[in-house]
Motif scaffolding. Structure first.
Motif, PDB file in Angstrom:
ATOM      1  N   ILE A  30      -6.072  24.345 -14.108  1.00  0.00           N
ATOM      2  CA  ILE A  30      -6.083  25.722 -13.597  1.00  0.00           C
ATOM      3  C   ILE A  30      -5.932  25.656 -12.082  1.00  0.00           C
ATOM      4  N   THR A  31      -4.903  26.321 -11.562  1.00  0.00           N
ATOM      5  CA  THR A  31      -4.529  26.042 -10.169  1.00  0.00           C
ATOM      6  C   THR A  31      -4.424  27.310  -9.310  1.00  0.00           C
ATOM      7  N   PRO A  32      -4.518  27.144  -7.973  1.00  0.00           N
ATOM      8  CA  PRO A  32      -4.508  28.283  -7.054  1.00  0.00           C
ATOM      9  C   PRO A  32      -3.093  28.641  -6.598  1.00  0.00           C
TER      10      PRO A  32
ATOM     11  N   MET B 147       2.647  21.546  -6.099  1.00  0.00           N
ATOM     12  CA  MET B 147       1.940  20.296  -5.766  1.00  0.00           C
ATOM     13  C   MET B 147       0.624  20.149  -6.529  1.00  0.00           C
ATOM     14  N   ILE B 148      -0.187  21.211  -6.561  1.00  0.00           N
ATOM     15  CA  ILE B 148      -1.535  21.046  -7.129  1.00  0.00           C
ATOM     16  C   ILE B 148      -1.498  20.772  -8.641  1.00  0.00           C
ATOM     17  N   PRO B 149      -0.652  21.442  -9.425  1.00  0.00           N
ATOM     18  CA  PRO B 149      -0.570  21.024 -10.836  1.00  0.00           C
ATOM     19  C   PRO B 149      -0.258  19.526 -10.977  1.00  0.00           C
ATOM     20  N   PHE B 150       0.502  18.991 -10.006  1.00  0.00           N
ATOM     21  CA  PHE B 150       0.875  17.576 -10.085  1.00  0.00           C
ATOM     22  C   PHE B 150      -0.231  16.643  -9.580  1.00  0.00           C
ATOM     23  N   TRP B 151      -1.323  17.163  -9.067  1.00  0.00           N
ATOM     24  CA  TRP B 151      -2.499  16.322  -8.778  1.00  0.00           C
ATOM     25  C   TRP B 151      -3.114  15.837 -10.086  1.00  0.00           C
ATOM     26  N   PHE B 152      -2.784  16.516 -11.192  1.00  0.00           N
ATOM     27  CA  PHE B 152      -3.459  16.222 -12.469  1.00  0.00           C
ATOM     28  C   PHE B 152      -2.501  15.910 -13.623  1.00  0.00           C
TER      29      PHE B 152
ATOM     30  N   HIS C   5       0.243  31.971 -18.886  1.00  0.00           N
ATOM     31  CA  HIS C   5      -0.001  32.762 -17.678  1.00  0.00           C
ATOM     32  C   HIS C   5      -1.248  33.607 -17.858  1.00  0.00           C
ATOM     33  N   GLY C   6      -1.837  33.975 -16.717  1.00  0.00           N
ATOM     34  CA  GLY C   6      -2.998  34.854 -16.787  1.00  0.00           C
ATOM     35  C   GLY C   6      -3.914  34.644 -15.598  1.00  0.00           C
ATOM     36  N   GLY C   7      -5.104  35.215 -15.693  1.00  0.00           N
ATOM     37  CA  GLY C   7      -6.067  35.135 -14.594  1.00  0.00           C
ATOM     38  C   GLY C   7      -7.380  34.559 -15.063  1.00  0.00           C
ATOM     39  N   ARG C   8      -8.460  35.147 -14.565  1.00  0.00           N
ATOM     40  CA  ARG C   8      -9.797  34.621 -14.818  1.00  0.00           C
ATOM     41  C   ARG C   8     -10.120  34.506 -16.308  1.00  0.00           C
TER      42      ARG C   8
ATOM     43  N   VAL D 183      -8.217  34.136 -18.923  1.00  0.00           N
ATOM     44  CA  VAL D 183      -7.513  33.029 -19.598  1.00  0.00           C
ATOM     45  C   VAL D 183      -8.144  31.702 -19.168  1.00  0.00           C
ATOM     46  N   ALA D 184      -8.484  31.595 -17.878  1.00  0.00           N
ATOM     47  CA  ALA D 184      -9.116  30.366 -17.379  1.00  0.00           C
ATOM     48  C   ALA D 184     -10.419  30.114 -18.135  1.00  0.00           C
ATOM     49  N   GLU D 185     -11.216  31.155 -18.283  1.00  0.00           N
ATOM     50  CA  GLU D 185     -12.515  30.980 -18.954  1.00  0.00           C
ATOM     51  C   GLU D 185     -12.325  30.633 -20.430  1.00  0.00           C
TER      52      GLU D 185
ATOM     53  N   LYS E 144     -17.301  27.489  -8.877  1.00  0.00           N
ATOM     54  CA  LYS E 144     -18.685  27.465  -9.386  1.00  0.00           C
ATOM     55  C   LYS E 144     -18.740  28.033 -10.798  1.00  0.00           C
ATOM     56  N   ASN E 145     -17.985  29.102 -11.011  1.00  0.00           N
ATOM     57  CA  ASN E 145     -17.955  29.727 -12.342  1.00  0.00           C
ATOM     58  C   ASN E 145     -17.433  28.736 -13.383  1.00  0.00           C
ATOM     59  N   ILE E 146     -16.325  28.065 -13.033  1.00  0.00           N
ATOM     60  CA  ILE E 146     -15.718  27.101 -13.967  1.00  0.00           C
ATOM     61  C   ILE E 146     -16.668  25.925 -14.218  1.00  0.00           C
ATOM     62  N   TYR E 147     -17.302  25.454 -13.175  1.00  0.00           N
ATOM     63  CA  TYR E 147     -18.195  24.285 -13.287  1.00  0.00           C
ATOM     64  C   TYR E 147     -19.386  24.624 -14.186  1.00  0.00           C
TER      65      TYR E 147
ATOM     66  N   ARG F 218      -4.179  27.110   3.619  1.00  0.00           N
ATOM     67  CA  ARG F 218      -4.332  25.752   3.096  1.00  0.00           C
ATOM     68  C   ARG F 218      -5.826  25.483   2.988  1.00  0.00           C
ATOM     69  N   CYS F 219      -6.218  24.717   1.978  1.00  0.00           N
ATOM     70  CA  CYS F 219      -7.639  24.352   1.936  1.00  0.00           C
ATOM     71  C   CYS F 219      -7.932  23.321   3.017  1.00  0.00           C
ATOM     72  N   LEU F 220      -6.888  22.772   3.635  1.00  0.00           N
ATOM     73  CA  LEU F 220      -7.072  21.834   4.744  1.00  0.00           C
ATOM     74  C   LEU F 220      -6.652  22.467   6.071  1.00  0.00           C
TER      75      LEU F 220
ATOM     76  N   GLY G 206     -17.358  21.578   2.878  1.00  0.00           N
ATOM     77  CA  GLY G 206     -17.218  20.202   3.367  1.00  0.00           C
ATOM     78  C   GLY G 206     -15.887  19.617   2.938  1.00  0.00           C
ATOM     79  N   ASN G 207     -14.807  20.351   3.225  1.00  0.00           N
ATOM     80  CA  ASN G 207     -13.513  19.842   2.769  1.00  0.00           C
ATOM     81  C   ASN G 207     -12.916  18.865   3.778  1.00  0.00           C
ATOM     82  N   MET G 208     -12.775  19.314   5.033  1.00  0.00           N
ATOM     83  CA  MET G 208     -12.090  18.467   6.026  1.00  0.00           C
ATOM     84  C   MET G 208     -12.677  18.693   7.412  1.00  0.00           C
TER      85      MET G 208
ATOM     86  N   GLU H 151     -19.921  22.774  -0.928  1.00  0.00           N
ATOM     87  CA  GLU H 151     -19.364  23.842  -1.776  1.00  0.00           C
ATOM     88  C   GLU H 151     -17.831  23.803  -1.839  1.00  0.00           C
ATOM     89  N   SER H 152     -17.242  22.747  -1.312  1.00  0.00           N
ATOM     90  CA  SER H 152     -15.797  22.578  -1.470  1.00  0.00           C
ATOM     91  C   SER H 152     -15.463  21.768  -2.717  1.00  0.00           C
ATOM     92  N   PHE H 153     -16.475  21.261  -3.391  1.00  0.00           N
ATOM     93  CA  PHE H 153     -16.193  20.403  -4.547  1.00  0.00           C
ATOM     94  C   PHE H 153     -17.390  20.346  -5.490  1.00  0.00           C
TER      95      PHE H 153
HETATM   96  P1  NAD Z   1      -8.744  31.775  -6.768  1.00  0.00           P
HETATM   97  O1  NAD Z   1     -10.105  31.181  -6.932  1.00  0.00           O
HETATM   98  O2  NAD Z   1      -8.632  33.239  -6.631  1.00  0.00           O
HETATM   99  O3  NAD Z   1      -7.830  31.387  -8.052  1.00  0.00           O
HETATM  100  C1  NAD Z   1      -7.646  30.040  -8.449  1.00  0.00           C
HETATM  101  C2  NAD Z   1      -7.398  29.987  -9.956  1.00  0.00           C
HETATM  102  O4  NAD Z   1      -8.573  30.391 -10.645  1.00  0.00           O
HETATM  103  C3  NAD Z   1      -6.302  30.925 -10.420  1.00  0.00           C
HETATM  104  O5  NAD Z   1      -5.584  30.285 -11.457  1.00  0.00           O
HETATM  105  C4  NAD Z   1      -7.063  32.151 -10.919  1.00  0.00           C
HETATM  106  O6  NAD Z   1      -6.390  32.826 -11.955  1.00  0.00           O
HETATM  107  C5  NAD Z   1      -8.363  31.559 -11.435  1.00  0.00           C
HETATM  108  N1  NAD Z   1      -9.555  32.370 -11.193  1.00  0.00           N
HETATM  109  C6  NAD Z   1      -9.735  33.344 -10.271  1.00  0.00           C
HETATM  110  N2  NAD Z   1     -11.008  33.781 -10.302  1.00  0.00           N
HETATM  111  C7  NAD Z   1     -11.641  33.069 -11.257  1.00  0.00           C
HETATM  112  C8  NAD Z   1     -12.977  33.057 -11.740  1.00  0.00           C
HETATM  113  N3  NAD Z   1     -13.918  33.854 -11.244  1.00  0.00           N
HETATM  114  N4  NAD Z   1     -13.289  32.184 -12.719  1.00  0.00           N
HETATM  115  C9  NAD Z   1     -12.353  31.344 -13.219  1.00  0.00           C
HETATM  116  N5  NAD Z   1     -11.085  31.310 -12.799  1.00  0.00           N
HETATM  117  C10 NAD Z   1     -10.728  32.156 -11.815  1.00  0.00           C
HETATM  118  O7  NAD Z   1      -8.050  30.997  -5.563  1.00  0.00           O
HETATM  119  P2  NAD Z   1      -6.665  31.336  -4.845  1.00  0.00           P
HETATM  120  O8  NAD Z   1      -6.860  32.548  -4.012  1.00  0.00           O
HETATM  121  O9  NAD Z   1      -5.568  31.275  -5.813  1.00  0.00           O
HETATM  122  O10 NAD Z   1      -6.514  30.046  -3.896  1.00  0.00           O
HETATM  123  C11 NAD Z   1      -7.092  29.932  -2.642  1.00  0.00           C
HETATM  124  C12 NAD Z   1      -8.433  29.224  -2.703  1.00  0.00           C
HETATM  125  O11 NAD Z   1      -8.268  27.914  -3.257  1.00  0.00           O
HETATM  126  C13 NAD Z   1      -9.019  29.017  -1.326  1.00  0.00           C
HETATM  127  O12 NAD Z   1     -10.404  29.230  -1.400  1.00  0.00           O
HETATM  128  C14 NAD Z   1      -8.709  27.559  -1.017  1.00  0.00           C
HETATM  129  O13 NAD Z   1      -9.578  26.952  -0.081  1.00  0.00           O
HETATM  130  C15 NAD Z   1      -8.859  26.952  -2.381  1.00  0.00           C
HETATM  131  N6  NAD Z   1      -8.148  25.678  -2.486  1.00  0.00           N
HETATM  132  C16 NAD Z   1      -8.886  24.536  -2.564  1.00  0.00           C
HETATM  133  C17 NAD Z   1      -8.260  23.304  -2.615  1.00  0.00           C
HETATM  134  C18 NAD Z   1      -9.067  22.040  -2.696  1.00  0.00           C
HETATM  135  O14 NAD Z   1      -8.499  21.003  -2.957  1.00  0.00           O
HETATM  136  N7  NAD Z   1     -10.366  22.075  -2.470  1.00  0.00           N
HETATM  137  C19 NAD Z   1      -6.857  23.246  -2.608  1.00  0.00           C
HETATM  138  C20 NAD Z   1      -6.125  24.433  -2.538  1.00  0.00           C
HETATM  139  C21 NAD Z   1      -6.788  25.653  -2.479  1.00  0.00           C
END
Ligand code: NAD
Length: 488
Positions: free
Chosen positions: A151-153, A159-164, A209-212, A214-216, A237-240, A286-288, A417-419, A462-464
């Protein structure tokens, strides 16, 4: 500027499936503000179908010799390289970043395929020991676990899907990817290319495709073994939490608030351009990205701030596809409004705005989501703009009297505590900084300390959330050790 792609489809069990969902959202080209596609939010049945396809294929895929699975990764790499410019273009169209930035994202995606190929042979083997007792040997295998949700941002759509994905797949797992609903078009195109040219067995990689919701659903699904998530801290935090409740493996990478420290002895020829890239590259999304610019008080520090503001004010803002553009737009109008509200908060709390990007406009694209480089000085670490993630092109300049004070700020004034980065010519200060900052990724005379694919993408506090990180660390995440003790 963007050609409309119509309503995107899911990719399930090796085929393109139109969604029956009534919930759809527009997908924008943020540079022009035009709609470039429509994204459906998968129904429960569609998400189930994707997980079930991945689950059905797992046994067959995991039994395929690793040499065979690696061949598919070589094809992935070739396909990404063959379509490099096309993919960079769609990445820019949907996200807004410059073409050069999109090329950088793709290079790192390809590098992760390389690292996964290497890892498949070098890191996926187990261990063995003869005669642990008379006549008894003991050995271990690394086994794949099953279906993983990825599940990616929005900010690095490919790039991020390809981290995994390359690691999960080469190690014998199957995947359901849910890309960001804001930037779903680039991975959609990648999957079209893979469908034609990589021809993975059906069900190995699926995309919904979808949002929260679908992720849950993916995390809760009884057939998923785990989830690799990247996004904001609240969502992470929600996902964890959800993964814990359902007994799933989880990597959850969250948000950030990064500090860049400039020491009096910094080489300004390096520090100014690197800091500009850090704060304003990717329009600060960027998260960095640098967010707090901590300048250790000195004449050189004041000179650095003047040069930084001058360079920021001369950045060329425009559509990411225009060759002259140095900084593209924000990803959505909502993101632009969020950054605007932080700037207003900074003014209210007493920071001094010396460069104001709020009223920027690009003549050719009056409806684009542009926000210019913005710099605050006289920021105190207690202010909201110094503590919270803004995720836009805003720099907050904070003074520190020495390195200790700067490190103390990094470690105690935000929850992230990302960078953290330092610019200095002192090896002693650089070493001290790297040892004492409580963050995952450290830069020394580097503005964006992004780990290469063959290192973990680190992060702390809280970055990880989790134990193992993205990129090469995920070899351990995507395999489990089975130990066999045998007597014959
Ligand atoms: P986001 O949290 O809104 O969405 C990320 C993904 O989670 C999307 O696929 C979205 O559909 C889903 N999602 C959204 N809310 C959710 C919820 N409550 N529960 C479960 N899933 C949910 O993030 P974004 O706005 O797309 O991306 C930017 C954020 O990502 C920034 O906070 C950035 O710092 C962070 N980020 C972190 C890293 C890292 O490696 N630490 C890398 C890139 C981006």
């Amino acid at each position: 500027m963007a050609k409309t792609l119509g309503t995107l489809r899911h990719y399930i069990d090796g085929g393109w499936v139109p969604s029956r969902s009534e919930e759809v959202r527009p997908v924008y080209d943020p540079g022009s503000g035009e709609v470039m596609a429509v994204v459906p939010f998968a129904t429960r049945e569609e998400t189930d179908a994707a997980v079930e396809a991945a689950s059905r294929t797992f046994d067959r895929w995991s039994r395929l010799p690793i040499t065979e699975r690696v061949r598919y990764l070589f094809r992935m790499k070739e396909a990404l390289e063959r379509h490099f410019e096309e993919l960079a273009t769609i990445n820019t169209l949907n996200h807004g970043k410059t073409l050069e930035e999109s090329r950088g994202d793709l290079k790192r995606a390809i590098e992760n395929v390389d690292a996964a190929i290497a890892a498949a042979y070098a890191l996926s083997k187990g261990e063995a020991l003869q005669e642990i007792s008379p006549g008894i040997d003991e050995y271990s295998y690394r086994e794949p676990l099953g279906v993983f949700a990825v599940i990616t941002p929005f900010n690095f759509p490919i790039m991020i899907p390809f981290w995994f994905i390359p690691y999960a797949v080469v190690l014998g797992n199957t995947v359901v990817l849910k890309p960001s609903e804001i930037t779903p078009a680039p991975m959609n195109r990648v999957m079209e290319i893979f469908h034609e040219e990589v021809r993975l067995p059906q069900g190995v990689v699926n995309l919904v495709h979808g949002g929260r919701e679908v992720a849950e659903e993916l995390v809760r699904h009884r057939e998923t073994a785990g989830v690799a998530f990247v996004g904001s801290t609240n969502a992470a935090k929600n996902i964890y939490r959800l993964a814990g409740e359902h007994g799933k493996r989880c990597i959850a990478q969250g948000g950030a608030k990064n500090f860049i420290v400039v020491m009096p002895d910094a080489d300004q020829k390096v520090a100014v351009p690197a800091s500009i890239g850090s704060f304003f590259g990717n329009c600060g999304q960027r998260c960095l990205a640098g967010s707090n610019l901590v300048v250790v008080e000195s004449d050189q520090g004041r000179e650095f701030v003047r040069s930084f503001v001058r360079a920021a004010s001369s950045l060329r803002i425009g559509h990411g596809l225009s060759p002259s553009t140095e900084m593209g737009p924000m990803v959505t109008e909502a993101a632009r409004q969020r950054v605007r509200s932080y700037v207003e908060k900074g003014i209210d709390e007493g920071a001094r705005l010396v460069l104001d990007g709020r009223e920027i406009s690009v003549e050719e694209f009056p409806n684009g989501f542009y926000f210019g480089p913005t710099v605050f000085v006289d920021v105190s670490p207690e202010m909201t703009i110094a503590k919270e993630e803004i995720f836009g092109p805003v720099a907050s300049v904070i003074s520190a009297s020495n390195l200790d004070e700067a490190i103390e700020m990094i470690n105690s004034k935000t929850n992230y505590g990302n960078m953290a980065c330092i610019f200095t010519q002192s090896g002693r200060h650089a070493r001290e900084f790297a040892r004492r900052v409580n963050v995952g990724n450290v830069g020394i005379n580097i503005g964006v300390a992004a780990p290469a694919a063959y290192f973990p993408f680190a992060g702390r506090r809280e970055s990880f959330f989790g134990v193992l990180h993205g990129q090469i660390d995920s070899v351990d995440f995507f395999t489990d050790k089975k130990v066999v003790i045998s007597r014959w």
